[in-house]
Design a protein around this motif. Structure first.
Motif, short mmCIF file in Angstrom:
data_model
loop_
_atom_site.label_atom_id
_atom_site.label_comp_id
_atom_site.label_asym_id
_atom_site.label_seq_id
_atom_site.Cartn_x
_atom_site.Cartn_y
_atom_site.Cartn_z
N LEU A 114 0.83 -1.21 0.00
CA LEU A 114 0.00 0.00 0.00
C LEU A 114 0.86 1.26 0.00
N SER A 115 2.01 1.21 0.67
CA SER A 115 2.88 2.40 0.71
C SER A 115 3.42 2.74 -0.67
N LEU A 116 3.79 1.72 -1.44
CA LEU A 116 4.28 1.97 -2.80
C LEU A 116 3.18 2.54 -3.68
N LEU A 117 1.99 1.96 -3.57
CA LEU A 117 0.87 2.42 -4.39
C LEU A 117 0.44 3.83 -4.02
N SER A 118 0.45 4.13 -2.72
CA SER A 118 0.06 5.48 -2.27
C SER A 118 1.04 6.53 -2.77
N ALA A 119 2.33 6.21 -2.73
CA ALA A 119 3.34 7.15 -3.22
C ALA A 119 3.17 7.38 -4.73
N PHE A 120 2.96 6.30 -5.46
CA PHE A 120 2.77 6.41 -6.91
C PHE A 120 1.51 7.21 -7.23
N GLU A 121 0.40 6.91 -6.56
CA GLU A 121 -0.86 7.60 -6.85
C GLU A 121 -0.75 9.09 -6.56
N ALA A 122 -0.12 9.45 -5.44
CA ALA A 122 0.01 10.86 -5.08
C ALA A 122 0.88 11.60 -6.10
N ALA A 123 1.97 10.99 -6.54
CA ALA A 123 2.84 11.61 -7.52
C ALA A 123 2.15 11.73 -8.87
N ALA A 124 1.39 10.70 -9.24
CA ALA A 124 0.67 10.73 -10.51
C ALA A 124 -0.41 11.80 -10.51
N ARG A 125 -1.11 11.95 -9.39
CA ARG A 125 -2.19 12.91 -9.31
C ARG A 125 -1.69 14.35 -9.26
N THR A 126 -0.62 14.57 -8.51
CA THR A 126 -0.10 15.93 -8.36
C THR A 126 0.90 16.30 -9.44
N ALA A 145 3.80 15.23 -3.70
CA ALA A 145 3.41 13.94 -3.14
C ALA A 145 4.05 13.73 -1.77
N ALA A 146 5.32 14.11 -1.64
CA ALA A 146 6.00 13.97 -0.36
C ALA A 146 5.35 14.81 0.72
N GLN A 147 4.96 16.03 0.37
CA GLN A 147 4.29 16.91 1.35
C GLN A 147 2.95 16.32 1.76
N LEU A 186 6.93 3.78 -15.13
CA LEU A 186 5.67 4.49 -14.90
C LEU A 186 5.79 5.99 -15.14
N PHE A 187 6.98 6.54 -14.94
CA PHE A 187 7.20 7.97 -15.11
C PHE A 187 8.37 8.22 -16.05
N LEU A 188 8.28 9.30 -16.80
CA LEU A 188 9.41 9.82 -17.54
C LEU A 188 10.02 10.94 -16.72
N ARG A 189 11.32 10.86 -16.43
CA ARG A 189 12.00 11.88 -15.63
C ARG A 189 12.64 12.89 -16.56
N GLU A 190 12.29 14.14 -16.40
CA GLU A 190 12.84 15.21 -17.23
C GLU A 190 13.33 16.33 -16.31
N ARG A 191 14.64 16.32 -16.07
CA ARG A 191 15.25 17.28 -15.13
C ARG A 191 14.56 17.17 -13.78
N GLN A 192 13.87 18.22 -13.35
CA GLN A 192 13.25 18.22 -12.03
C GLN A 192 11.77 17.87 -12.09
N THR A 193 11.27 17.40 -13.24
CA THR A 193 9.85 17.10 -13.38
C THR A 193 9.63 15.63 -13.71
N ILE A 194 8.42 15.18 -13.51
CA ILE A 194 8.05 13.81 -13.86
C ILE A 194 6.79 13.87 -14.73
N ARG A 195 6.65 12.88 -15.59
CA ARG A 195 5.49 12.80 -16.47
C ARG A 195 5.13 11.34 -16.66
N LEU A 196 3.86 11.03 -16.48
CA LEU A 196 3.41 9.65 -16.60
C LEU A 196 3.62 9.11 -18.01
N TYR A 217 -2.37 2.78 -15.38
CA TYR A 217 -2.21 2.14 -14.07
C TYR A 217 -2.66 3.08 -12.95
N ALA A 218 -2.36 4.37 -13.10
CA ALA A 218 -2.73 5.34 -12.07
C ALA A 218 -4.24 5.41 -11.88
N ARG A 219 -4.99 5.36 -12.98
CA ARG A 219 -6.45 5.41 -12.88
C ARG A 219 -6.98 4.21 -12.09
#
Length: 300
Positions: free
Chosen positions: A11-23, A29-31, A55-65, A72-74
């Protein structure tokens, strides 16, 4: 039987992923989760490693699903919502069962709600949660156990229990009906007609049943029966309304039938549920009570 553990992330992994995907942000997500950015990043990386999917593309300081991550996020978000709802229901009623019921708003407020105290007295261990829904939906994508359905005996993927027919009648304020000198069904063609947008052909069906020829039928449009009742009571027009749901206004003389013998059966009410949920004890108890309540013919 549950699938293998490798397909059940924590659940901790899924919660972290969902928060990052949503925000759209590891920082946000950390906050939200009360964690550090690095902790959230590690959890997302661990989830990707467990699934074997980026699950994410990392681009410098940003992430994109990624496309896969978005899908998967939905699904994860819906699963977490279901777990949260189940936990809330259990906490609210730990000793009994909970029934999540979709209702039509006017039916729910005028017919069902006044009768629910009798159900609760008969079944004190069952909590009934009411959620408004206007159209059929897919139970497999929702947390609802059952729904009140109006119309025909059709709801793909659901088992239907017939409850009762609905008889509608054209009504208006006494002043309006008198001023327009309405005596026959044909006289209503000259009256301002009130329409419900979920039943756009209601007046056409009524005039056809009365063998009255008509062209276009215009008038005010409403999205709720409750608002249309108030409009008709205020003299804004004539409305086709379920007789059993406007007993209050008819009894008080706020609304009167526009013509004699103007009733027409417009459809039926059903209790809909997923077939595999039909024997769920709170639902079975509610279904039996509902049928008994209808058979009793009590006004309220």
């Amino acid at each position: 039987m549950l699938p293998p553990r490798r397909f059940l992330p924590s659940l901790s992994l899924l919660s972290a992923f969902e928060a990052a995907a949503r925000t759209g942000s590891v920082t946000a997500a950390a906050q939200e989760l009360g964690l550090t950015q690095s902790a959230v990043s590690r959890q997302i990386a661990a989830l990707e490693k467990q699934l074997g999917v980026v699950l994410f593309l990392r681009e410098r300081q940003t992430i994109r699903l990624t496309l896969a991550g978005d899908t998967y996020a939905r699904e994860v978000r819906e699963a977490l919502r279901r777990i949260s709802s189940a936990s809330l229901n259990l906490r609210a009623n730990p000793a009994g069962g909970t029934l999540n019921l979709a209702i039509l708003p006017f039916f729910g407020s005028r017919w069902l709600a006044p009768r629910l105290p009798r159900f609760h007295r008969a079944h004190p261990g069952i909590t009934v949660n009411l959620i408004t829904r206007l159209e059929p939906f897919e139970f497999r994508f929702d947390t609802l156990d059952a729904a009140i359905h109006f119309g025909t005996a059709r709801w793909p993927g659901a088992a239907l229990t017939f409850l009762m027919p609905e008889e509608t009648v054209p009504v208006g304020s006494p002043t309006l009906i008198a001023d327009l000198a309405i005596k026959t069904p044909a006289d209503l063609l000259a009256a301002p007609l009130l329409h419900l947008n979920t039943r756009p052909d209601a007046w056409e069906g009524w005039f056809s049943a009365r063998a009255v020829a008509f062209d276009a039928l215009h008038g005010m449009l409403f999205d709720q029966f409750s608002t249309m009742v108030e409009a008709a009571s205020a003299g804004l027009g004539v409305a086709l309304l379920p007789r059993f749901l406007i007993a209050r206004e008819l009894g008080a003389g706020q609304l009167v039938p526009a013509v004699d013998n103007g009733e027409i059966v417009s459809g039926d009410y059903f209790l809909a549920c997923p077939p595999e949920r039909a024997s769920y004890p709170p639902l079975a108890a509610f279904r039996d009570w509902l049928l008994q309540e209808i058979a009793s013919g009590r006004v309220a």
